[in-house]
Design an enzyme around this catalytic site. Structure first.
Site, PDB file in Angstrom:
ATOM      1  N   VAL A   1       0.908  -1.147   0.000  1.00 46.88           N
ATOM      2  CA  VAL A   1       0.000   0.000   0.000  1.00 46.88           C
ATOM      3  C   VAL A   1       0.948   1.197   0.000  1.00 46.88           C
ATOM      4  O   VAL A   1       1.509   1.549   1.035  1.00 46.88           O
ATOM      5  CB  VAL A   1      -0.945  -0.021   1.214  1.00 46.88           C
ATOM      6  N   PRO A   2       1.197   1.786  -1.169  1.00 43.33           N
ATOM      7  CA  PRO A   2       2.370   2.634  -1.401  1.00 43.33           C
ATOM      8  C   PRO A   2       2.329   4.041  -0.805  1.00 43.33           C
ATOM      9  O   PRO A   2       2.303   5.049  -1.519  1.00 43.33           O
ATOM     10  CB  PRO A   2       2.455   2.676  -2.924  1.00 43.33           C
ATOM     11  N   CYS A   3       2.405   4.117   0.507  1.00 44.83           N
ATOM     12  CA  CYS A   3       2.440   5.421   1.165  1.00 44.83           C
ATOM     13  C   CYS A   3       3.715   6.196   0.833  1.00 44.83           C
ATOM     14  O   CYS A   3       3.743   7.417   0.968  1.00 44.83           O
ATOM     15  CB  CYS A   3       2.271   5.259   2.671  1.00 44.83           C
ATOM     16  N   HIS A   4       4.751   5.498   0.358  1.00 47.20           N
ATOM     17  CA  HIS A   4       5.998   6.179  -0.016  1.00 47.20           C
ATOM     18  C   HIS A   4       5.808   7.075  -1.239  1.00 47.20           C
ATOM     19  O   HIS A   4       6.642   7.934  -1.503  1.00 47.20           O
ATOM     20  CB  HIS A   4       7.113   5.151  -0.278  1.00 47.20           C
TER      21      HIS A   4
END
Length: 166
Positions: A127-130
């Site tokens: 879940v690409p919070c970056h």
């Protein structure tokens, strides 16, 4: 019951957690909001979906995978889940500001709340919070540290950035 295992990655050791059916967490060393394991947590490399998660992560880190297809179980508030669902829609290699993400979920004045929810994302990378950055393009807070965030974004841009050096 919580199951956990480890995956050695280009950005350091990752801890995976599961409920035996779905992935519930992916945490980095010294993760700001890391997992809370208790006496009933069990180290079990064979718990589902660890094998498939490790396979997909290995593909991601070699540049062969741009999306993930795993069962996820994320515990959070309704607002956090709304933000986390929107994170999953940010394409590989694309970044978005907190304000843009707030507008995307229909809460244009909630960029700070979006930032807080983003920071509580329990399943990093997948879940690409970056991929969420400051309005001016700067890298801002990341639970795994800004150097890891930069390494992940560099990987997705196809530039060097891996292996990560702590």
């Amino acid at each position: 019951m919580t199951y956990y295992t480890y995956f050695e990655s280009h950005i350091g050791r990752l801890m995976l957690t599961s409920d035996g059916t779905a992935l519930t967490g992916l945490f980095m060393n010294e993760h700001k909001y890391g997992p809370e394991l208790d006496a009933e947590s069990v180290l079990d490399d064979s718990a589902r979906p660890f094998a498939e998660t490790k396979r997909q992560l290995a593909e991601y880190f070699t540049g062969a995978r741009t999306t993930f297809d795993l069962p996820l179980a994320m515990n959070g508030t309704a607002f956090q889940k709304l933000v986390w669902d929107a994170l999953k829609e940010i394409p590989f290699g694309v970044t978005m500001s907190y304000g843009e993400l707030a507008r995307k979920i229909g809460k244009p004045n909630a960029s700070r709340a979006v930032g807080l929810a983003n920071g509580r994302n329990p399943i990093s990378i997948i879940v690409p919070c970056h991929r969420v950055i400051g309005a001016n393009g700067s890298l801002t807070g990341y639970g795994g540290g800004l150097s890891r965030k930069e390494a992940l974004l560099s990987l997705e841009r196809g530039t060097t950035g891996l292996p990560f050096a702590e």
